[in-house]
Scaffold this active site. Sequence first.
Site, PDB file in Angstrom:
ATOM      1  N   ARG A 114      -1.043   9.231  20.981  1.00 57.69           N
ATOM      2  CA  ARG A 114      -2.072  10.291  21.040  1.00 57.69           C
ATOM      3  C   ARG A 114      -2.315  10.690  22.492  1.00 57.69           C
ATOM      4  NH1 ARG A 114      -5.639   7.535  16.267  1.00 57.69           N
ATOM      5  NH2 ARG A 114      -4.749   8.790  14.580  1.00 57.69           N
TER       6      ARG A 114
ATOM      7  N   ASN B  42      -7.298  -1.198   8.744  1.00 57.34           N
ATOM      8  CA  ASN B  42      -8.420  -1.291   9.688  1.00 57.34           C
ATOM      9  C   ASN B  42      -9.597  -2.073   9.126  1.00 57.34           C
ATOM     10  OD1 ASN B  42      -7.791   0.097  12.151  1.00 57.34           O
ATOM     11  ND2 ASN B  42      -7.542   1.946  10.900  1.00 57.34           N
TER      12      ASN B  42
ATOM     13  N   ASN C  38     -11.746  -4.400   3.303  1.00 57.22           N
ATOM     14  CA  ASN C  38     -10.339  -4.562   3.672  1.00 57.22           C
ATOM     15  C   ASN C  38      -9.977  -6.020   3.974  1.00 57.22           C
ATOM     16  OD1 ASN C  38      -9.879  -1.922   3.179  1.00 57.22           O
ATOM     17  ND2 ASN C  38      -9.629  -1.277   5.294  1.00 57.22           N
TER      18      ASN C  38
ATOM     19  N   GLY D  38      -0.115   4.315  -0.247  1.00 62.08           N
ATOM     20  CA  GLY D  38      -0.978   5.475   0.013  1.00 62.08           C
ATOM     21  C   GLY D  38      -0.370   6.358   1.084  1.00 62.08           C
TER      22      GLY D  38
ATOM     23  N   ARG E   5     -14.249   2.514  11.925  1.00 60.99           N
ATOM     24  CA  ARG E   5     -13.245   1.595  11.386  1.00 60.99           C
ATOM     25  C   ARG E   5     -13.919   0.290  10.963  1.00 60.99           C
ATOM     26  NH1 ARG E   5     -10.549   3.920  15.853  1.00 60.99           N
ATOM     27  NH2 ARG E   5      -8.721   5.128  15.249  1.00 60.99           N
TER      28      ARG E   5
ATOM     29  N   ARG F 143     -10.906   5.475   6.299  1.00 59.51           N
ATOM     30  CA  ARG F 143     -12.231   5.986   6.681  1.00 59.51           C
ATOM     31  C   ARG F 143     -12.516   7.347   6.060  1.00 59.51           C
ATOM     32  NH1 ARG F 143     -13.271   6.316  12.915  1.00 59.51           N
ATOM     33  NH2 ARG F 143     -11.021   6.487  13.209  1.00 59.51           N
TER      34      ARG F 143
ATOM     35  N   GLY G  65       0.863  -1.179   0.000  1.00 58.00           N
ATOM     36  CA  GLY G  65       0.000   0.000   0.000  1.00 58.00           C
ATOM     37  C   GLY G  65       0.896   1.224   0.000  1.00 58.00           C
TER      38      GLY G  65
ATOM     39  N   HIS H 225      -8.501  -1.418  18.744  1.00 60.54           N
ATOM     40  CA  HIS H 225      -8.237  -0.123  18.132  1.00 60.54           C
ATOM     41  C   HIS H 225      -9.574   0.459  17.692  1.00 60.54           C
ATOM     42  CE1 HIS H 225      -5.951   2.967  16.294  1.00 60.54           C
ATOM     43  NE2 HIS H 225      -6.147   2.601  15.050  1.00 60.54           N
TER      44      HIS H 225
ATOM     45  N   GLY I 152       1.339   4.153   3.933  1.00 60.46           N
ATOM     46  CA  GLY I 152       2.437   3.345   3.375  1.00 60.46           C
ATOM     47  C   GLY I 152       3.618   4.197   2.922  1.00 60.46           C
TER      48      GLY I 152
ATOM     49  N   ASP J  48      -2.323   4.767  19.642  1.00 64.01           N
ATOM     50  CA  ASP J  48      -3.272   5.294  20.629  1.00 64.01           C
ATOM     51  C   ASP J  48      -2.528   5.863  21.845  1.00 64.01           C
ATOM     52  OD1 ASP J  48      -5.438   4.577  19.020  1.00 64.01           O
ATOM     53  OD2 ASP J  48      -5.473   2.540  19.817  1.00 64.01           O
TER      54      ASP J  48
ATOM     55  N   ASP K 261       1.955  -1.660  -4.549  1.00 64.86           N
ATOM     56  CA  ASP K 261       0.554  -1.203  -4.577  1.00 64.86           C
ATOM     57  C   ASP K 261      -0.090  -1.770  -5.844  1.00 64.86           C
ATOM     58  OD1 ASP K 261      -0.880   1.508  -3.027  1.00 64.86           O
ATOM     59  OD2 ASP K 261      -1.847   0.724  -4.844  1.00 64.86           O
TER      60      ASP K 261
HETATM   61  N1  APR Z   1      -2.830  -4.443  -2.860  1.00 64.60           N
HETATM   62  C1  APR Z   1      -1.982  -3.436  -2.653  1.00 64.60           C
HETATM   63  N2  APR Z   1      -2.370  -2.186  -2.379  1.00 64.60           N
HETATM   64  C2  APR Z   1      -3.685  -1.945  -2.316  1.00 64.60           C
HETATM   65  C3  APR Z   1      -4.650  -2.965  -2.525  1.00 64.60           C
HETATM   66  C4  APR Z   1      -4.163  -4.270  -2.788  1.00 64.60           C
HETATM   67  N3  APR Z   1      -4.996  -5.290  -3.002  1.00 64.60           N
HETATM   68  N4  APR Z   1      -5.870  -2.409  -2.395  1.00 64.60           N
HETATM   69  C5  APR Z   1      -5.692  -1.098  -2.123  1.00 64.60           C
HETATM   70  N5  APR Z   1      -4.372  -0.815  -2.081  1.00 64.60           N
HETATM   71  C6  APR Z   1      -3.723   0.466  -1.877  1.00 64.60           C
HETATM   72  C7  APR Z   1      -4.438   1.621  -2.527  1.00 64.60           C
HETATM   73  O1  APR Z   1      -4.207   1.644  -3.937  1.00 64.60           O
HETATM   74  C8  APR Z   1      -3.832   2.809  -1.806  1.00 64.60           C
HETATM   75  O2  APR Z   1      -2.683   3.323  -2.488  1.00 64.60           O
HETATM   76  O3  APR Z   1      -3.689   0.815  -0.505  1.00 64.60           O
HETATM   77  C9  APR Z   1      -3.414   2.219  -0.452  1.00 64.60           C
HETATM   78  C10 APR Z   1      -4.164   2.820   0.718  1.00 64.60           C
HETATM   79  O4  APR Z   1      -3.771   4.139   0.815  1.00 64.60           O
HETATM   80  P1  APR Z   1      -4.761   5.327   1.257  1.00 64.60           P
HETATM   81  O5  APR Z   1      -6.034   5.220   0.480  1.00 64.60           O
HETATM   82  O6  APR Z   1      -3.982   6.596   1.201  1.00 64.60           O
HETATM   83  O7  APR Z   1      -5.114   4.938   2.766  1.00 64.60           O
HETATM   84  P2  APR Z   1      -4.201   5.181   4.066  1.00 64.60           P
HETATM   85  O8  APR Z   1      -4.565   6.468   4.686  1.00 64.60           O
HETATM   86  O9  APR Z   1      -2.784   4.924   3.729  1.00 64.60           O
HETATM   87  O10 APR Z   1      -4.757   4.029   5.015  1.00 64.60           O
HETATM   88  C11 APR Z   1      -4.501   2.666   4.728  1.00 64.60           C
HETATM   89  O11 APR Z   1      -4.384   2.059   7.039  1.00 64.60           O
HETATM   90  O12 APR Z   1      -4.779   3.352   8.899  1.00 64.60           O
HETATM   91  C12 APR Z   1      -5.310   2.375   8.040  1.00 64.60           C
HETATM   92  O13 APR Z   1      -7.702   2.729   8.104  1.00 64.60           O
HETATM   93  C13 APR Z   1      -6.543   2.881   7.325  1.00 64.60           C
HETATM   94  O14 APR Z   1      -7.177   0.777   6.385  1.00 64.60           O
HETATM   95  C14 APR Z   1      -6.556   2.018   6.103  1.00 64.60           C
HETATM   96  C15 APR Z   1      -5.073   1.787   5.816  1.00 64.60           C
END
Ligand code: APR
Length: 311
Positions: free
Chosen positions: A152, A121, A96, A11, A89, A83, A9, A176, A14, A149, A33
């Site tokens: 925070r 989550n 997820n 995002g 969550r 979220r 991930g 959590h 990550g 947590d 990703d």
């Molecule tokens: N394989 C790899 N990456 C994936 C997949 C998958 N099957 N499905 C989704 N992703 C990637 C998305 O493409 C995205 O780049 O996971 C990333 C998630 O990034 P964000 O949308 O920015 O979310 P983020 O804020 O990083 O949160 C990720 O962590 O804190 C928890 O609740 C939050 O579950 C969430 C996770």
Amino acid sequence: MRKKVTVIGAGNVGATVAMRIAEKELADVALIDILEGVPAGKALDLTEAAPIETHDSKIIGVTNDYSLAKGSEIVIVTAGIPRKPGMSRDDLLTTNAGIMKSVIKEIATVAPDAILIIVSNPLDAMCHVAFDTSGFDKKRVIGMAGVLDSARFRAFIAMELNVSVENTHAFVLGAHGDTMVPLPRYSTVAGIPITELISAERIEAIIERTRNGGGEIVGLLKTGSAFYAPASAATEMAEAILKDKKKILPCVTYLQGEYGIHNLFIGVPVKLGSAGAEEIVEIKLTDDENESLQRSAQAVQGLVDDLKRLG
Ligand code: APR
């Protein structure tokens, strides 16, 4: 040989974890990703910052190519949807869980000896999915929740008393989510329990803000959830493992009778070292604290049962 951490991930969480791990020179980082271009682009961007940040960690980003994860000591899973305002969550559960299953299947094949740090989550339930899908020993499936947590809680304690965050220590146990269990008796400033420094009324207010810490940020960001502090928390856990620090941190781990809880992932103090969650530390709880922990466990069990029902 250099150590390797894979982050699934690319995002908000990550990419920030990748940055923190690289900048601390804890390991080389593989970023994976499903998005085309994004992991490669962020990895290249971080690589170009390296001369200024003065580190030599290698960061490589790829789309869906799990061979890059081979040989990783640790795999941090942040893949999933975050979220949005109005969501809990738990609302992320089925989406997820599907993502977690597909990711862990790949990881179990290419990096069968890795330690998993789960961030997606709803965290406690996602640890169950990762544990069941990977077949890994329970020591190698650990969830990131309590460190965040507690951070925070610590930040709010430091604000309340106008002291350095470095003077603060806090323990938040349990799930959590809304049922998390902050423990003021075990939370201190320069070794002094906060119960001696802050009024009961203010402690209650700080606990409430801690419980709603993630929600407060979702409400402000509107398009996603917190990521700087979650990334810091995952990095602290990775560092403890990579450096075999034997650091005691609140982590989500698999309980088999400890704290009277059976076959359930939930947050308790854990000793983190090179083998992963090496030891569960059982601290004495008052009846009230124990009741809150058991209530939290019931909430996690409810989600795990939902997952089973949904297949
Ligand atoms: N394989 C790899 N990456 C994936 C997949 C998958 N099957 N499905 C989704 N992703 C990637 C998305 O493409 C995205 O780049 O996971 C990333 C998630 O990034 P964000 O949308 O920015 O979310 P983020 O804020 O990083 O949160 C990720 O962590 O804190 C928890 O609740 C939050 O579950 C969430 C996770």
